[in-house]
Design an enzyme around this catalytic site. Structure first.
Site, mmCIF file in Angstrom:
data_model
loop_
_atom_site.group_PDB
_atom_site.id
_atom_site.type_symbol
_atom_site.label_atom_id
_atom_site.label_comp_id
_atom_site.label_asym_id
_atom_site.label_seq_id
_atom_site.Cartn_x
_atom_site.Cartn_y
_atom_site.Cartn_z
ATOM 1 N N PRO A 173 0.810 -1.234 0.000
ATOM 2 C CA PRO A 173 0.000 0.000 0.000
ATOM 3 C C PRO A 173 0.840 1.279 0.000
ATOM 4 O O PRO A 173 0.397 2.310 -0.503
ATOM 5 C CB PRO A 173 -0.822 -0.121 1.285
ATOM 6 N N ASP A 174 2.047 1.217 0.560
ATOM 7 C CA ASP A 174 2.918 2.397 0.605
ATOM 8 C C ASP A 174 3.485 2.770 -0.762
ATOM 9 O O ASP A 174 3.887 3.915 -0.974
ATOM 10 C CB ASP A 174 4.115 2.149 1.538
ATOM 11 N N HIS A 175 3.534 1.806 -1.661
ATOM 12 C CA HIS A 175 4.258 2.016 -2.912
ATOM 13 C C HIS A 175 3.361 2.328 -4.106
ATOM 14 O O HIS A 175 3.792 3.010 -5.030
ATOM 15 C CB HIS A 175 5.099 0.779 -3.250
#
Length: 406
Positions: A173-175
């Site tokens: 989700p961070d990327h």
């Protein structure tokens, strides 16, 4: 003519770790003046994340941090002091965008919540990207990429059948979903402000862009009452569909032959693979029903081939196939990425020659967007104090003695 698309836009960047830092990197790489507000007392956790250059730990040696913070400036402020908060307000007064990805309430503790910031800069675009958004029964929960993957069902769907959830191997989700959705929202807000003069409060709940990735699974549940599970590399309506071994150590190829044309091409490309011609694989239904046996027969055939040669051969026969690349393959041998100049090498003051990702898209006439390496901790504090706050050397030294500039 050579100006980058976002030159003239300034971002007061209070983000840290992954999703927030990648969001503001997209703007920095396209010309925005991104001033990253840090603290020497409470470091951005990404500064302490592996891998380190030459394997040597240090606050300025994280490759992970470096890649997420190219083209940014770093200043160190102690926001627990009244003087530090005042400097933050001065920065905000000159900024078009204020960004943070803290738990709701954190910026308010420093007097930097949206309502306070709007009084400083009425047309400000304020990006808040917490895990669960600014309201609701769970809005105060602290979360990271792994947490978000678990809460949204992404982790539940990742792994092999009858095994525990394996996750995606990184904080996915961070990327991808969260920084890209947040950046899109900010660009829309900039356009809205240009047309109307009005700012925006953007409330990104990072769970929600991640849920958006799981549309088919959610629809199957809502429409059919079916709860999907882990399927590994299998496809619900295609066989063969998976990753198969090739010649050498830990070399693999992904193959998907779910159509009759692709299946015919696969059989033609592997004339020595008699097992694929068995009656139990005659039709698509047969192949789905006997997927385990099909995978075993195909793996026996692919293991005799060098991966790249097999990929080329299968593609010539109309079979969707791709080599499973290692990090070394991608960095050193991927001709397409080299052609697009995706990898950018910059000289970092501590890490030396360091590699950076270029933005994942190109805008005509702007190929060289990654221009500066990630900043050292507080590298630009004096510069910002002079050029933005209008301070002289004595004023800067005084604030350092007081612990305002950390």
């Amino acid at each position: 003519m050579n100006k980058l698309p976002l030159e003239g836009i300034r971002i007061a960047d209070f983000t840290w770790i992954g999703a927030g830092s990648f969001t503001t990197k997209l703007f920095a790489d396209h010309g925005a003046d991104v001033i990253k507000v840090e603290s020497a007392d409470r470091l951005d956790a990404l500064r302490g994340s592996r891998p380190y250059a030459q394997g040597v730990p240090g606050v300025n040696r994280s490759g992970y941090f470096a890649d997420r913070n190219s083209n940014k400036k770093s200043i160190t402020l102690n926001l627990k002091t009244a003087e530090g908060q005042e400097l933050a307000r001065q920065l905000i007064a000159t900024s078009d965008i204020v960004a943070n990805n803290f738990t709701p309430g954190t910026m308010e503790k420093f007097g930097l919540g949206y309502e306070a910031v709007k009084k400083i800069r009425p047309d400000v675009i304020y990006l808040a990207m917490s895990m669960q958004g600014s309201s609701g029964p769970e809005h105060k929960y602290l979360g990271f990429g792994l947490t978000i993957g678990a809460l949204t069902g992404l982790q539940f769907l990742s792994g092999l059948p009858d095994k525990e959830p394996a996750g995606t191997g990184t904080n996915f989700p961070d990327h991808i979903p969260n920084p890209c959705h947040a950046a899109f929202a900010v660009l829309a807000a900039l356009r809205h402000r240009r047309r109307t003069g009005q700012g925006q409060y953007i409330d990104v709940a990072q769970t929600e862009p991640t849920v958006a990735l799981l549309g088919p699974t959610m629809m199957d549940c809502a429409a059919n009452g079916k709860v999907g599970g882990r399927t590994g590399n299998r496809h619900p309506a295609a066989a063969p569909h998976g990753v198969y071994p090739c010649e050498g150590v830990d070399r693999w190829i992904a193959i998907s032959a779910g159509t009759e044309a692709a299946w015919s091409g696969l059989v033609a490309a592997l004339p020595e693979a008699d097992g694929l011609r068995a009656a139990q694989f005659s039709t698509a239904q047969d192949r789905m029903a006997n997927a385990d046996e099909l995978d075993a027969a195909l793996a026996q055939a692919t293991s005799r081939y060098e991966a790249d040669a097999l990929m080329a051969k299968l593609q010539r026969h109309g079979v969707p196939a791709g080599v499973v690349r290692s990090a070394e393959d991608i960095v050193e041998r991927d001709l397409q990425l080299q052609h697009r100049q995706h990898w950018v090498r910059l000289q970092h003051p501590e890490m030396g020659d360091a590699i950076y990702n270029a933005p994942p898209f190109r805008i005509g006439g702007h190929t060289e967007t990654v221009r500066w390496p990630a900043p050292l901790l507080g590298q630009h504090t004096d510069e910002v104090c002079r050029d933005v706050f209008g301070m002289d050397e004595a004023g800067v030294a005084s604030l350092r003695l007081k612990g305002v500039l950390t």
